[in-house]
Every structure is written in structure tokens, then in C-alpha cells.
Design an enzyme around this catalytic site. Structure first.
Site, short mmCIF file in Angstrom:
data_model
loop_
_atom_site.label_atom_id
_atom_site.label_comp_id
_atom_site.label_asym_id
_atom_site.label_seq_id
_atom_site.Cartn_x
_atom_site.Cartn_y
_atom_site.Cartn_z
CE1 TYR A 262 84.50 -12.14 161.23
CE2 TYR A 262 85.05 -13.19 163.08
CZ TYR A 262 84.03 -12.50 162.55
OH TYR A 262 83.03 -12.16 163.11
CD GLU B 8 82.55 -8.07 155.02
OE1 GLU B 8 82.33 -7.08 155.97
OE2 GLU B 8 82.52 -9.24 155.41
C1 LIG Z 1 75.02 0.16 159.60
C2 LIG Z 1 76.26 -0.18 159.29
C3 LIG Z 1 77.19 -1.11 159.91
C4 LIG Z 1 78.73 -1.17 159.88
C5 LIG Z 1 79.17 -1.90 160.77
C6 LIG Z 1 80.76 -1.89 160.55
C7 LIG Z 1 81.25 -3.13 161.43
C8 LIG Z 1 82.60 -3.63 161.03
C9 LIG Z 1 82.94 -4.63 161.89
C10 LIG Z 1 82.35 -5.94 161.27
C11 LIG Z 1 83.34 -6.72 160.58
C12 LIG Z 1 82.63 -8.00 160.18
C13 LIG Z 1 83.24 -8.70 158.76
C14 LIG Z 1 82.60 -9.96 158.55
O1 LIG Z 1 81.36 -9.72 157.97
C15 LIG Z 1 83.31 -10.78 157.75
C16 LIG Z 1 83.01 -12.16 157.60
O2 LIG Z 1 82.22 -12.65 158.27
S1 LIG Z 1 84.45 -12.92 156.77
C17 LIG Z 1 83.88 -14.50 157.06
C18 LIG Z 1 84.50 -15.29 158.56
N1 LIG Z 1 83.49 -15.15 159.25
C19 LIG Z 1 83.29 -15.69 160.38
O3 LIG Z 1 83.83 -16.80 160.75
C20 LIG Z 1 82.02 -15.37 161.34
C21 LIG Z 1 82.43 -15.66 162.63
N2 LIG Z 1 81.32 -15.26 163.31
C22 LIG Z 1 80.58 -16.10 163.67
O4 LIG Z 1 80.67 -17.09 163.69
C23 LIG Z 1 79.33 -15.12 164.44
O5 LIG Z 1 78.68 -14.39 163.59
C24 LIG Z 1 79.55 -14.65 165.94
C25 LIG Z 1 78.15 -13.93 166.24
C26 LIG Z 1 80.58 -13.69 165.84
C27 LIG Z 1 79.85 -15.78 166.71
O6 LIG Z 1 79.27 -16.38 167.06
P1 LIG Z 1 78.66 -16.94 168.62
O7 LIG Z 1 79.14 -16.26 169.86
O8 LIG Z 1 77.06 -17.31 168.26
O9 LIG Z 1 79.60 -18.26 168.55
P2 LIG Z 1 79.25 -19.74 168.35
O10 LIG Z 1 79.12 -19.96 167.18
O11 LIG Z 1 80.47 -20.59 169.20
O12 LIG Z 1 77.85 -20.05 169.35
C28 LIG Z 1 77.76 -19.62 170.77
C29 LIG Z 1 76.74 -20.42 171.32
O13 LIG Z 1 75.37 -20.16 170.66
C30 LIG Z 1 74.79 -21.03 169.64
N3 LIG Z 1 74.38 -20.84 168.69
C31 LIG Z 1 74.63 -19.67 167.91
N4 LIG Z 1 74.12 -19.48 166.85
C32 LIG Z 1 73.05 -20.68 166.76
C33 LIG Z 1 72.17 -21.19 165.82
N5 LIG Z 1 71.94 -20.41 164.81
N6 LIG Z 1 71.56 -22.27 166.12
C34 LIG Z 1 71.87 -22.86 167.35
N7 LIG Z 1 72.66 -22.60 168.14
C35 LIG Z 1 73.37 -21.48 167.96
C36 LIG Z 1 76.18 -22.11 169.71
O14 LIG Z 1 75.65 -23.74 169.39
C37 LIG Z 1 76.77 -21.87 171.09
O15 LIG Z 1 76.01 -22.66 172.00
P3 LIG Z 1 76.76 -23.52 173.23
O16 LIG Z 1 77.73 -22.68 173.54
O17 LIG Z 1 75.76 -23.70 174.19
O18 LIG Z 1 77.12 -24.86 172.69
#
Ligand SMILES: CCCCCCCCCCCCC[C@@H](O)CC(=O)SCCNC(=O)CCNC(=O)[C@H](O)C(C)(C)COP(=O)(O)OP(=O)(O)OC[C@H]1O[C@@H](n2cnc3c(N)ncnc32)[C@H](O)[C@@H]1OP(=O)(O)O
Length: 247
Positions: A169, A176
Site C-alpha cells: 500500500y 502514484e
Molecule cells: C477524482 C479524483 C480522485 C482522487 C482521490 C484521491 C484519493 C487518494 C487516496 C487513495 C489512495 C489509494 C492508493 C491505492 O491506489 C494504492 C494501492 O492500491 S497500492 C496496492 C496495495 N493496495 C492494496 O492492498 C489495496 C487494498 N485495498 C483493498 O483491498 C480494497 O480496495 C478495499 C476496498 C480498500 C478493502 O477492501 P474490503 O473492505 O472489501 O476488504 P476485504 O477484502 O476484506 O472484503 C470485505 C468483505 O467483502 C467481500 N468482498 C469484497 N470484494 C469482493 C469481491 N470482489 N468478491 C467477493 N467478495 C468480496 C470479502 O470477501 C469480505 O467478505 P466477508 O467479510 O463476508 O468475508
């Protein structure tokens, strides 16, 4: 994820309540099938991207020109991720629309309004940094969801999903921010996406300053995403129940 809730309800019963339960079960099964297909497609897409990047580097011995080679695949699969916000909004995935929205929109912004639009920065090292980081993250994340939905989740994928981000992250954010920073001089010089006065709408917009605001917005927003993931990590890997505030 939406489950086939209310299991055990009679399917063929006549009461309104039973019909409603049957409808919810069918919706749950349909949603699960859709999510499995979606996650398989996304895992495959990011795997294709990883292979293309590795092949390019092995054949050419440089990362210069890499972005141009992989850009179509990147744009397609990153844009397709908009569906993740839809999944949360319609309730088939139980996670925050806000958190997912910020994550997805910042990525789409990077792809279309920075790297696609400002060609001069496509060979920057920072672009390769965020590309590699995104690719590793997404292969892990989508394969985690796929195996999880299929109820066959290998522990190392679960471990990777909730540990890799600790390093990836900040690394991705660095890639970015450095890319946006590299774009600033070209934005200033070309006036891209800017609207100067006088014009018939009588509004002015300076993309250069907008980008500075975007960069500054990482300061309050990124920690929230990072802490969200740390909470998820504690919940999933250590079984801790943490009550998060609603959006
Ligand atoms: C218009 C101009 C906009 C400018 C905005 C400027 C904003 C600047 C700040 C933003 C910075 C972001 C930078 C970023 O792009 C950098 C990177 O990504 S670097 C790489 C590292 N990144 C990561 O590791 C990303 C981590 N993030 C995520 O995983 C997700 O995006 C996030 C939404 C943050 C988290 O996810 P979530 O809450 O969904 O967590 P879980 O994965 O634990 O899931 C929770 C439950 O949901 C179920 N789930 C989610 N998605 C799915 C799917 N596709 N299919 C099936 N199930 C899904 C998951 O199973 C969990 O369910 P349960 O709890 O029942 O098991």
C-alpha cells in the site's frame, strides 16, 4: 459477500414469507455465481498483465516502452473494477461503498487522467512501481475472493491478502504520488484539462492546482484505507471483532 441467507426455508411453500425467502436464496446463488465469474476474470486479467510485463522486461531488458505495451489491458481491467462499487451499492458484497469508491476512483483517475493523458510520464520509474504493486495486489486479492467463494481458500493466499498490503500500500501510494508529481510540469506547460478565462461559461479550472489538491488529499484519505485494511487483517487473521462506523 451476500450469502444464501435464510437457509432451511421451504422453497415450495405458499406463504408470502416463504416466497420471499425463496427469492432471496435464488438472488444469493445468482450473486455468488456472478462474483465467482467476476473474480476469476479479474484474476486472469491481472495475471495476463503480470506475464506481459515480465515478458517485456526479459525480452527488452528495460522498462522503457512497457507502459505502452500493456496499457490496453491495464485500462480495461482497472476500469472494469468500477463494478466493485456497484457490488457494494447493490449489497451483494458487504463492504463500504465509500472505502471501495475512494480506492477505485483514485486508481481510475491515475490510469485515465494521469498516465493515459500525459504521455511524457509513461516511462517514469514511478509508473512501473505502481504497476508492479497494483498487479501483485490484485492477483492476490481477486484469487483470495475466488477461492473464498468456492470455500477452498489456501492459507497462504489468505495470509498474502492480509499481509502484502502492509508494504504494498505505501509503495503503491509512493508510485502514484511520484507519478502525479512528475506530471505537474507538463500539465502546467500544456494547460491540459484546464479552462482559462474568458470563456463563454465564465468559469476557470486549473488542472495543475487540482492535481496538487489530489496529492494533498492522500494525506487524510490514505490512512483511512490503510487502517481499514489493518482492521480487516485483525478480523480475518486473528478473529477479532471490531465495530466499524457506517459510511
Ligand atoms: C477524482 C479524483 C480522485 C482522487 C482521490 C484521491 C484519493 C487518494 C487516496 C487513495 C489512495 C489509494 C492508493 C491505492 O491506489 C494504492 C494501492 O492500491 S497500492 C496496492 C496495495 N493496495 C492494496 O492492498 C489495496 C487494498 N485495498 C483493498 O483491498 C480494497 O480496495 C478495499 C476496498 C480498500 C478493502 O477492501 P474490503 O473492505 O472489501 O476488504 P476485504 O477484502 O476484506 O472484503 C470485505 C468483505 O467483502 C467481500 N468482498 C469484497 N470484494 C469482493 C469481491 N470482489 N468478491 C467477493 N467478495 C468480496 C470479502 O470477501 C469480505 O467478505 P466477508 O467479510 O463476508 O468475508
Amino acid at each position: 459477500m451476500a450469502s444464501s441467507e435464510e437457509d432451511g426455508a421451504g422453497g415450495g411453500g405458499g406463504s408470502l414469507e416463504e416466497k420471499e425467502k425463496g427469492r432471496k436464496r435464488r438472488l444469493g446463488a445468482l450473486a455468488t455465481a456472478w462474483l465467482i465469474g467476476y473474480n476469476i476474470a479479474m484474476t486472469a486479467g491481472w495475471l495476463v498483465l503480470a506475464i506481459a510485463m515480465a515478458r517485456f522486461y526479459m525480452q527488452k531488458g528495460t522498462y522503457k516502452g512497457l507502459y505502452k505495451t500493456i496499457q490496453k489491458t491495464l485500462k480495461f481491467f482497472q476500469t472494469f473494477a468500477v463494478l466493485e462499487v456497484v457490488h457494494c451499492a447493490v449489497g451483494i458484497v458487504h463492504t463500504s461503498v465509500l472505502v471501495t469508491g475512494v480506492q477505485v476512483s483514485s486508481r481510475i483517475f491515475m490510469v485515465w487522467f494521469i498516465t493515459h493523458s500525459i504521455k511524457q510520464i509513461q516511462n517514469e520509474e514511478s509508473v512501473i512501481l505502481f504497476l508492479v504493486v497494483w498487479t501483485v495486489t490484485e492477483i492476490t486479492r481477486y484469487s483470495f475472493y475466488t477461492f473464498n467463494l468456492l470455500n477452498h481458500l489456501p492459507y497462504f493466499i489468505k495470509w498474502a491478502r492480509y499481509n502484502f498490503f502492509i508494504i504494498l500500500y505505501p509503495a503503491g501510494v509512493a508510485g502514484e504520488l511520484l507519478t502525479i508529481y512528475a506530471a505537474l510540469p507538463y500539465v502546467k506547460k500544456t494547460g491540459i484539462f484546464s479552462l482559462r478565462l474568458p470563456n463563454k461559461y465564465n468559469v476557470s479550472f486549473d488542472y495543475y492546482y487540482f492535481l496538487i489538491i489530489v496529492m494533498a488529499s492522500y494525506i487524510p484519505l490514505f490512512p483511512q484505507l490503510y487502517f481499514h485494511m489493518l482492521w480487516q487483517r485483525r478480523k480475518v487473521l486473528h478473529g477479532e471483532v471490531i465495530v466499524e462506523k457506517d459510511d
